[in-house]
Design a protein around this motif. Structure first.
Motif, PDB file in Angstrom:
ATOM      1  N   VAL A  17       4.563   1.707  -4.604  1.00 37.54           N
ATOM      2  CA  VAL A  17       4.111   1.641  -3.212  1.00 37.54           C
ATOM      3  C   VAL A  17       2.673   1.122  -3.149  1.00 37.54           C
ATOM      4  N   GLU A  18       1.851   1.518  -4.117  1.00 33.42           N
ATOM      5  CA  GLU A  18       0.472   1.021  -4.176  1.00 33.42           C
ATOM      6  C   GLU A  18       0.458  -0.485  -4.455  1.00 33.42           C
ATOM      7  N   LEU A  19       1.298  -0.923  -5.381  1.00 27.70           N
ATOM      8  CA  LEU A  19       1.411  -2.349  -5.688  1.00 27.70           C
ATOM      9  C   LEU A  19       1.921  -3.122  -4.476  1.00 27.70           C
ATOM     10  N   GLU A  20       2.900  -2.565  -3.781  1.00 25.84           N
ATOM     11  CA  GLU A  20       3.435  -3.171  -2.550  1.00 25.84           C
ATOM     12  C   GLU A  20       2.311  -3.388  -1.530  1.00 25.84           C
ATOM     13  N   GLU A  21       1.513  -2.355  -1.313  1.00 25.44           N
ATOM     14  CA  GLU A  21       0.440  -2.445  -0.317  1.00 25.44           C
ATOM     15  C   GLU A  21      -0.579  -3.522  -0.678  1.00 25.44           C
ATOM     16  N   LYS A  22      -0.922  -3.608  -1.960  1.00 28.81           N
ATOM     17  CA  LYS A  22      -1.883  -4.625  -2.390  1.00 28.81           C
ATOM     18  C   LYS A  22      -1.290  -6.029  -2.306  1.00 28.81           C
ATOM     19  N   ALA A  23      -0.013  -6.160  -2.629  1.00 30.08           N
ATOM     20  CA  ALA A  23       0.618  -7.478  -2.652  1.00 30.08           C
ATOM     21  C   ALA A  23       1.029  -7.966  -1.268  1.00 30.08           C
ATOM     22  N   PHE A  24       1.499  -7.049  -0.405  1.00 31.62           N
ATOM     23  CA  PHE A  24       2.130  -7.477   0.841  1.00 31.62           C
ATOM     24  C   PHE A  24       1.467  -6.959   2.112  1.00 31.62           C
ATOM     25  N   GLY A  25       0.430  -6.141   1.982  1.00 30.84           N
ATOM     26  CA  GLY A  25      -0.288  -5.666   3.163  1.00 30.84           C
ATOM     27  C   GLY A  25       0.624  -5.033   4.194  1.00 30.84           C
ATOM     28  N   PRO A  26       0.602  -5.556   5.433  1.00 35.36           N
ATOM     29  CA  PRO A  26       1.389  -4.933   6.508  1.00 35.36           C
ATOM     30  C   PRO A  26       2.906  -5.046   6.310  1.00 35.36           C
ATOM     31  N   ASP A  27       3.339  -5.886   5.396  1.00 34.45           N
ATOM     32  CA  ASP A  27       4.775  -6.019   5.127  1.00 34.45           C
ATOM     33  C   ASP A  27       5.246  -5.124   3.988  1.00 34.45           C
ATOM     34  N   ALA A  28       4.352  -4.310   3.445  1.00 36.24           N
ATOM     35  CA  ALA A  28       4.680  -3.457   2.307  1.00 36.24           C
ATOM     36  C   ALA A  28       5.741  -2.424   2.688  1.00 36.24           C
ATOM     37  N   PHE A  29       6.621  -2.125   1.733  1.00 38.70           N
ATOM     38  CA  PHE A  29       7.599  -1.063   1.921  1.00 38.70           C
ATOM     39  C   PHE A  29       6.903   0.288   1.851  1.00 38.70           C
ATOM     40  N   SER A  30       7.369   1.211   2.656  1.00 37.99           N
ATOM     41  CA  SER A  30       6.843   2.578   2.625  1.00 37.99           C
ATOM     42  C   SER A  30       7.446   3.322   1.428  1.00 37.99           C
ATOM     43  N   LEU A  31       6.828   4.438   1.079  1.00 34.77           N
ATOM     44  CA  LEU A  31       7.357   5.275   0.007  1.00 34.77           C
ATOM     45  C   LEU A  31       8.761   5.766   0.356  1.00 34.77           C
ATOM     46  N   ASP A  32       8.979   6.138   1.610  1.00 39.33           N
ATOM     47  CA  ASP A  32      10.314   6.573   2.031  1.00 39.33           C
ATOM     48  C   ASP A  32      11.353   5.479   1.816  1.00 39.33           C
ATOM     49  N   TYR A  33      10.998   4.245   2.162  1.00 41.91           N
ATOM     50  CA  TYR A  33      11.950   3.146   1.992  1.00 41.91           C
ATOM     51  C   TYR A  33      12.189   2.860   0.506  1.00 41.91           C
ATOM     52  N   LEU A  34      11.150   2.969  -0.307  1.00 38.33           N
ATOM     53  CA  LEU A  34      11.330   2.771  -1.745  1.00 38.33           C
ATOM     54  C   LEU A  34      12.252   3.841  -2.328  1.00 38.33           C
ATOM     55  N   PHE A  35      12.136   5.084  -1.858  1.00 35.66           N
ATOM     56  CA  PHE A  35      13.058   6.135  -2.308  1.00 35.66           C
ATOM     57  C   PHE A  35      14.486   5.820  -1.861  1.00 35.66           C
ATOM     58  N   TYR A  36      14.635   5.306  -0.647  1.00 35.41           N
ATOM     59  CA  TYR A  36      15.960   4.891  -0.165  1.00 35.41           C
ATOM     60  C   TYR A  36      16.541   3.813  -1.097  1.00 35.41           C
ATOM     61  N   LEU A  37      15.728   2.799  -1.428  1.00 32.07           N
ATOM     62  CA  LEU A  37      16.191   1.732  -2.327  1.00 32.07           C
ATOM     63  C   LEU A  37      16.499   2.293  -3.714  1.00 32.07           C
ATOM     64  N   TYR A  38      15.687   3.224  -4.163  1.00 36.21           N
ATOM     65  CA  TYR A  38      15.938   3.855  -5.462  1.00 36.21           C
ATOM     66  C   TYR A  38      17.310   4.531  -5.459  1.00 36.21           C
ATOM     67  N   ASN A  39      17.610   5.258  -4.423  1.00 37.52           N
ATOM     68  CA  ASN A  39      18.886   5.967  -4.346  1.00 37.52           C
ATOM     69  C   ASN A  39      20.067   5.023  -4.158  1.00 37.52           C
ATOM     70  N   ARG A  40      19.859   3.928  -3.458  1.00 34.84           N
ATOM     71  CA  ARG A  40      20.955   3.005  -3.131  1.00 34.84           C
ATOM     72  C   ARG A  40      21.123   1.879  -4.150  1.00 34.84           C
ATOM     73  N   CYS A  41      20.045   1.469  -4.790  1.00 38.57           N
ATOM     74  CA  CYS A  41      20.073   0.222  -5.567  1.00 38.57           C
ATOM     75  C   CYS A  41      19.528   0.396  -6.983  1.00 38.57           C
ATOM     76  N   ARG A  42      19.652   1.554  -7.520  1.00 38.79           N
ATOM     77  CA  ARG A  42      19.062   1.883  -8.825  1.00 38.79           C
ATOM     78  C   ARG A  42      19.488   0.936  -9.943  1.00 38.79           C
ATOM     79  N   ASP A  43      20.715   0.422  -9.896  1.00 32.87           N
ATOM     80  CA  ASP A  43      21.211  -0.451 -10.966  1.00 32.87           C
ATOM     81  C   ASP A  43      20.447  -1.766 -11.060  1.00 32.87           C
ATOM     82  N   TYR A  44      19.751  -2.131  -9.995  1.00 38.85           N
ATOM     83  CA  TYR A  44      19.014  -3.402  -9.963  1.00 38.85           C
ATOM     84  C   TYR A  44      17.544  -3.170  -9.598  1.00 38.85           C
TER      85      TYR A  44
END
Length: 156
Positions: A17-44
């Motif tokens: 999430v910290e890397l996201e914020e530095k790389a993408f600013g206002p388009d960065a994924f939130s921690l909640d969304y990253l957890f969602y992706l972790y739960n849904r897309c862990r294989d990739y």
């Protein structure tokens, strides 16, 4: 540079999430969304690990017979050293192994280094998504066919 790719672990998400914020600013994924992706897309979902530090990551989700790359980023100090390419190549390899037909992604039209990388890897620009990002900028839609003789074609 000895960078090791590995599957993401829950504790990595705080660094991502910290890397996201530095790389993408206002388009960065939130921690909640990253957890969602972790739960849904862990294989990739992979990280680039350098001496125990997360220095890059890629997260993609399977959507039918295709793989959608949601985000890929590398810490600024290490960009241009092949880490992003390594993450993408591993993702493409696994998508092929799993019989997927295509990989697709959106990229900011002004992100020249990313555009060059995707094109070097064989991705083809297949469209534009207007006002895709929070700042109102457009995205190119890129696709890589994993089937022979159909470069760039998205199929379901």
């Amino acid at each position: 540079m000895d960078v090791r790719l590995r599957r993401v672990e829950p504790g990595d998400l705080y660094y991502i999430v910290e890397l996201e914020e530095k790389a993408f600013g206002p388009d960065a994924f939130s921690l909640d969304y990253l957890f969602y992706l972790y739960n849904r897309c862990r294989d990739y979902f992979f990280v680039a690990d350098y001496k125990g530090l997360v220095v890059g990551y890629i997260v993609s989700c399977r959507e039918g017979s295709q793989l959608h790359v949601h985000s890929v980023a590398v810490v600024e100090e290490l960009r241009g050293r092949g880490i992003g390419r390594k993450l993408l190549e591993e993702t493409i390899r696994i998508a092929r192994e799993n019989g997927l037909k295509a990989v697709y992604l959106e990229v900011k039209t002004t992100n020249t280094p990313a555009l060059r990388l995707y094109e070097k890897l064989g991705f083809k620009r297949i469209g534009v998504k207007e006002k895709y990002y929070n700042d109102g900028s457009d995205a190119y839609l890129y696709a890589l066919s994993l089937e022979e003789n159909t470069p760039g074609n998205l199929q379901s």
